[in-house]
Design a protein around this motif. Structure first.
Motif, PDB file in Angstrom:
ATOM      1  N   VAL A 109       0.815  -1.209   0.000  1.00  0.00           N
ATOM      2  CA  VAL A 109       0.000   0.000   0.000  1.00  0.00           C
ATOM      3  C   VAL A 109       0.854   1.267   0.000  1.00  0.00           C
ATOM      4  N   MET A 110       1.999   1.238   0.686  1.00  0.00           N
ATOM      5  CA  MET A 110       2.832   2.441   0.731  1.00  0.00           C
ATOM      6  C   MET A 110       3.587   2.675  -0.575  1.00  0.00           C
ATOM      7  N   GLU A 111       3.799   1.625  -1.340  1.00  0.00           N
ATOM      8  CA  GLU A 111       4.389   1.812  -2.668  1.00  0.00           C
ATOM      9  C   GLU A 111       3.407   2.543  -3.579  1.00  0.00           C
ATOM     10  N   TYR A 112       2.138   2.122  -3.528  1.00  0.00           N
ATOM     11  CA  TYR A 112       1.119   2.845  -4.279  1.00  0.00           C
ATOM     12  C   TYR A 112       1.041   4.290  -3.800  1.00  0.00           C
ATOM     13  N   ALA A 113       1.153   4.492  -2.477  1.00  0.00           N
ATOM     14  CA  ALA A 113       1.036   5.833  -1.905  1.00  0.00           C
ATOM     15  C   ALA A 113       2.149   6.744  -2.401  1.00  0.00           C
ATOM     16  N   SER A 114       3.383   6.271  -2.394  1.00  0.00           N
ATOM     17  CA  SER A 114       4.492   7.113  -2.833  1.00  0.00           C
ATOM     18  C   SER A 114       4.382   7.431  -4.325  1.00  0.00           C
ATOM     19  N   ALA A 115       3.987   6.443  -5.115  1.00  0.00           N
ATOM     20  CA  ALA A 115       3.845   6.692  -6.556  1.00  0.00           C
ATOM     21  C   ALA A 115       2.772   7.738  -6.833  1.00  0.00           C
ATOM     22  N   LEU A 116       1.656   7.657  -6.099  1.00  0.00           N
ATOM     23  CA  LEU A 116       0.552   8.592  -6.325  1.00  0.00           C
ATOM     24  C   LEU A 116       0.862   9.975  -5.759  1.00  0.00           C
ATOM     25  N   MET A 117       1.300  10.021  -4.486  1.00  0.00           N
ATOM     26  CA  MET A 117       1.512  11.309  -3.838  1.00  0.00           C
ATOM     27  C   MET A 117       2.801  11.985  -4.291  1.00  0.00           C
ATOM     28  N   ASP A 118       3.915  11.236  -4.281  1.00  0.00           N
ATOM     29  CA  ASP A 118       5.199  11.831  -4.650  1.00  0.00           C
ATOM     30  C   ASP A 118       5.376  11.909  -6.170  1.00  0.00           C
ATOM     31  N   GLY A 119       4.994  10.840  -6.863  1.00  0.00           N
ATOM     32  CA  GLY A 119       5.235  10.776  -8.297  1.00  0.00           C
ATOM     33  C   GLY A 119       4.299  11.619  -9.123  1.00  0.00           C
ATOM     34  N   ILE A 120       3.032  11.761  -8.664  1.00  0.00           N
ATOM     35  CA  ILE A 120       2.047  12.546  -9.418  1.00  0.00           C
ATOM     36  C   ILE A 120       1.737  13.855  -8.711  1.00  0.00           C
ATOM     37  N   GLY A 121       1.472  13.812  -7.411  1.00  0.00           N
ATOM     38  CA  GLY A 121       1.292  15.037  -6.642  1.00  0.00           C
ATOM     39  C   GLY A 121      -0.151  15.470  -6.506  1.00  0.00           C
ATOM     40  N   PRO A 122      -0.385  16.783  -6.327  1.00  0.00           N
ATOM     41  CA  PRO A 122      -1.754  17.292  -6.135  1.00  0.00           C
ATOM     42  C   PRO A 122      -2.633  16.917  -7.314  1.00  0.00           C
ATOM     43  N   GLY A 144     -14.304   1.713  -3.162  1.00  0.00           N
ATOM     44  CA  GLY A 144     -13.733   2.901  -3.785  1.00  0.00           C
ATOM     45  C   GLY A 144     -13.347   3.988  -2.817  1.00  0.00           C
ATOM     46  N   GLY A 145     -12.949   5.099  -3.398  1.00  0.00           N
ATOM     47  CA  GLY A 145     -12.556   6.308  -2.691  1.00  0.00           C
ATOM     48  C   GLY A 145     -12.357   7.372  -3.749  1.00  0.00           C
ATOM     49  N   HIS A 146     -12.108   8.608  -3.321  1.00  0.00           N
ATOM     50  CA  HIS A 146     -11.962   9.644  -4.350  1.00  0.00           C
ATOM     51  C   HIS A 146     -10.501   9.946  -4.626  1.00  0.00           C
ATOM     52  N   LEU A 147     -10.226  10.104  -5.904  1.00  0.00           N
ATOM     53  CA  LEU A 147      -8.868  10.256  -6.416  1.00  0.00           C
ATOM     54  C   LEU A 147      -8.430  11.716  -6.428  1.00  0.00           C
ATOM     55  N   ASP A 148      -9.376  12.637  -6.511  1.00  0.00           N
ATOM     56  CA  ASP A 148      -9.013  14.053  -6.577  1.00  0.00           C
ATOM     57  C   ASP A 148      -8.604  14.575  -5.211  1.00  0.00           C
ATOM     58  N   SER A 149      -7.902  15.708  -5.221  1.00  0.00           N
ATOM     59  CA  SER A 149      -7.488  16.345  -3.969  1.00  0.00           C
ATOM     60  C   SER A 149      -7.489  17.849  -4.182  1.00  0.00           C
ATOM     61  N   TRP A 150      -7.060  18.583  -3.164  1.00  0.00           N
ATOM     62  CA  TRP A 150      -6.795  20.012  -3.329  1.00  0.00           C
ATOM     63  C   TRP A 150      -5.340  20.190  -3.735  1.00  0.00           C
ATOM     64  N   ALA A 151      -4.917  21.428  -3.925  1.00  0.00           N
ATOM     65  CA  ALA A 151      -3.628  21.675  -4.581  1.00  0.00           C
ATOM     66  C   ALA A 151      -2.529  22.169  -3.647  1.00  0.00           C
ATOM     67  N   ALA A 152      -2.822  22.348  -2.353  1.00  0.00           N
ATOM     68  CA  ALA A 152      -1.819  22.911  -1.455  1.00  0.00           C
ATOM     69  C   ALA A 152      -0.750  21.905  -1.068  1.00  0.00           C
ATOM     70  N   ALA A 153      -1.065  20.606  -1.181  1.00  0.00           N
ATOM     71  CA  ALA A 153      -0.098  19.541  -0.883  1.00  0.00           C
ATOM     72  C   ALA A 153      -0.382  18.398  -1.848  1.00  0.00           C
ATOM     73  N   THR A 154      -0.020  17.170  -1.455  1.00  0.00           N
ATOM     74  CA  THR A 154      -0.153  16.056  -2.398  1.00  0.00           C
ATOM     75  C   THR A 154      -1.376  15.172  -2.134  1.00  0.00           C
ATOM     76  N   GLY A 155      -2.299  15.656  -1.290  1.00  0.00           N
ATOM     77  CA  GLY A 155      -3.556  14.926  -1.109  1.00  0.00           C
ATOM     78  C   GLY A 155      -3.375  13.534  -0.558  1.00  0.00           C
ATOM     79  N   ALA A 156      -2.500  13.376   0.451  1.00  0.00           N
ATOM     80  CA  ALA A 156      -2.175  12.045   0.967  1.00  0.00           C
ATOM     81  C   ALA A 156      -3.298  11.444   1.797  1.00  0.00           C
ATOM     82  N   THR A 157      -3.761  12.181   2.804  1.00  0.00           N
ATOM     83  CA  THR A 157      -4.813  11.630   3.669  1.00  0.00           C
ATOM     84  C   THR A 157      -6.195  11.889   3.094  1.00  0.00           C
ATOM     85  N   ASP A 158      -6.309  12.870   2.212  1.00  0.00           N
ATOM     86  CA  ASP A 158      -7.596  13.204   1.615  1.00  0.00           C
ATOM     87  C   ASP A 158      -7.432  13.387   0.109  1.00  0.00           C
ATOM     88  N   ASN A 159      -7.712  12.356  -0.688  1.00  0.00           N
ATOM     89  CA  ASN A 159      -8.028  11.031  -0.193  1.00  0.00           C
ATOM     90  C   ASN A 159      -7.134  10.018  -0.895  1.00  0.00           C
TER      91      ASN A 159
END
Length: 592
Positions: free
Chosen positions: A69-82, A345-360
């Motif tokens: 799960v954390m590999e997916y998290a880093s790819a999504l949050m760090d690799g793609i971002g907000p 499911g869950g929502h893929l979009d986030s806001w733009a001030a950070a990388t949307g890690a906890t939401d969502n």
């Protein structure tokens, strides 16, 4: 109760001969019974769940000891971002999740268009500083869909105190070329409680206890007035040629909205519809850390001139961007049940001030990990298991509402002039549910969207018939901390889209951690706020819920179909109740 040993052979022989006959008779009865054509969720539910404890164990091992799960998290949050809805980053995230789901073994991985959203927008860089009477670097972020400053701008600061429309009159002719501070300086209390908290038994007891008084509604007349006033302020700023606007960041739970944490979402901007070209914010808008805002505010109150410099560097990528959901499946294998579906499911979009890690990002990668676990175990579910990663959630559940409308049904909304001005999620219903045939083919939907905390239980959304079912499901999970079943509704995320059309939709109860105090919609919502053990537990628990739903003989039981169009009528005061009451014409009653 045990039978005496000497009767065991006799009972075995009787069962051997009697059961096939009984089953045959039952089959004939069922074929001719009035229940034969009913969807299975309308039939009596079994008292005892047929649980596969071997699969429980396999899912636990895969989810807890082989977690990715954390590999997916880093790819999504760090690799793609907000991942702001409509942005190039969200498009990248849609395509990446689709490809990852296909790579792990899911079928029919694709993107579904839910309709036109509005403007695409990216924040490239934002900085703000005080140039006089002292120099200071401020912590700021551009409000979503703020226009660009087109380079560095500089202007005198002015504070506008606007509580009602009439207050704008005193600023006519005074704000041209000025940087406007808009909003009161709030009290900044000391952080005297932990920002990071786990729920204890007392907290869970409060969640489990059903409220006897209705929860206060989010959309109040005061909120509507606030939205209307913001739109009028926005027009005033444009007409008066203000240079830019600085807004103060709100507070968080336990006074967490300080120390450089800023909360940046649509409720902080100048309008709910700022993602639409016709409602674009007229001047650059930034959100400032409360300490920075406070310094300028106090100087201005003391009549000290302040000069502000800023550069809001943003990019718009189109006026008519569409929104897409990521969809993929593990096909069902039971000839009679494979056309039925269980969704996660869950929502893929986030806001733009950070990388949307906890939401969502958390809910997204947990749902992906659920599918990876089940694929890794090569499960052959009786029903089809389908994942939906929604977009546009932050602006009004657009992605999940669009998907539900296309596949399952919808509630017609009022088209009255005052209602059309509101976001769809605030508009009044105009008629009864319109349902589609697929609505009878979905057993349930499971959602994670309350941060990075582990799962402690589940909200039933007032579907009380689920209580004995889920109680049996969580019994083997209590050592993982899953104990709570709350009948109450919980709001604010995508399970509501399913619940609104009569489909069992569930949000899990999660440990709150620092979600509401520090990370929700903030510049601190980054990978570092994710808790690996909690996310692995959440994926394991959700995978078991999804698997059990896919394998049951019957679909999950449902509440009676909602009738939102009748809510106002049902809540209206009773008439002719008071002894001696004089009948009053409706027109006179309204005037009173």
């Amino acid at each position: 109760m045990r039978y005496p040993k000497r009767f065991s052979v006799t009972i075995t022989l009787l069962l051997y001969f009697v059961l096939p006959l009984s089953a045959s008779d039952k089959s004939k009865t069922n074929a001719n019974s009035p229940d034969a054509n009913k969807p299975s969720y309308e039939l009596p539910q079994p008292a005892k769940e047929n649980l596969d404890y071997n699969m429980y164990q396999q899912i636990r091992i895969e989810g807890l000891t082989h977690s990715h799960v954390m590999e997916y998290a880093s790819a999504l949050m760090d690799g793609i971002g907000p991942r702001l809805t409509g942005s190039p980053n969200l498009k990248h995230a849609n395509e990446w999740t689709r490809d990852q789901l296909a790579a792990m073994g899911c079928t029919n991985a694709h993107l579904e268009d839910w309709g036109e959203f509005g403007m695409g927008w990216q924040q490239l860089n934002t900085w703000t500083r005080m140039a006089s009477p002292d120099t200071a670097v401020f912590i700021t972020q551009a409000a979503p869909w703020s226009p660009s400053s087109n380079g560095t701008i500089s202007g005198q600061a002015i504070w506008m105190d606007v509580k009602k429309e009439e207050d704008l009159d005193k600023y006519k002719g005074k704000i041209a070329g000025k940087v406007v501070l808009l909003g009161d300086m709030r009290e900044v209390k000391p952080v005297d409680k932990p920002l990071f908290e786990r729920d204890d038994e007392k907290d869970l007891a409060k969640i489990i206890e059903h409220p006897l008084v209705p929860e206060p509604e989010y959309f109040t007349p005061e909120l509507k007035k606030s939205i209307d006033l913001r739109q009028k302020i926005s027009k005033f700023l444009a007409d008066e040629h203000a240079l830019a606007v600085i807004l103060p960041s709100r507070d968080g739970r336990n006074n967490g909205g300080s120390g450089g944490t800023i909360f940046v979402d649509s409720s902080r901007g100048l309008g709910w519809f700022s993602y639409q070209r016709e409602h674009i914010q007229p001047v650059p808008v930034v959100i400032a850390a409360i300490e920075n805002y406070g310094r300028v505010y106090r100087l201005l109150k003391a009549n000290v001139p302040v000069t502000i410099e800023m550069n809001v560097d943003v990019k718009f990528t189109g006026d008519h961007e569409h929104g897409f959901d990521t969809i993929a499946e593990i096909p069902g294998t039971d000839p009679k049940l494979k056309d039925e579906v269980v969704m996660v499911g869950g929502h893929l979009d986030s806001w733009a001030a950070a990388t949307g890690a906890t939401d969502n990002g958390a809910g997204t990668v947990v749902a992906m990990e659920v599918m990876r676990i089940l694929n890794a175990l090569q499960v052959k579910p009786r029903r089809t298991i389908r994942i939906g990663l929604w977009t546009g959630e932050e602006q009004g559940l657009f992605g999940s509402v669009g998907y539900v409308k296309q596949h399952f049904g919808f509630v017609p909304l009022s088209t009255a002039p005052d209602q059309v001005k509101l976001p769809e999620w605030m508009r009044k219903p105009a008629g009864p549910l319109v349902l589609k045939p697929e609505q009878q083919k979905i057993s349930g939907y499971f959602n994670v969207d309350n941060g990075s905390g582990k799962i402690l239980g589940i909200y039933l959304q007032e579907n009380i018939a689920e209580t004995p079912i889920f109680a049996q499901w969580i019994e083997p999970l209590k050592d993982l901390g899953v104990t709570a079943i709350s009948v109450r509704n919980t709001e604010g995320t995508d399970h509501e889209s399913f619940d609104a059309v009569g489909i069992p939709g569930f949000q899990f109860i999660q440990d709150k951690l620092d979600y509401s105090s520090r990370t929700h919609h903030s510049n601190m919502d980054t990978y570092e706020r994710l808790q690996p053990g909690d996310l692995a537990q959440a994926a394991t628990v959700e995978a078991i819920f999804v698997y059990n739903t896919a394998m049951r003989d019957q679909m999950l039981p449902r509440k009676p179909l909602p009738h939102p169009e009748l809510e106002e009528q049902r809540k209206a005061p009773l008439k002719k109740l008071m002894p001696g009451e004089i009948e009053v014409e409706e027109k006179d009653a309204k005037e009173k």
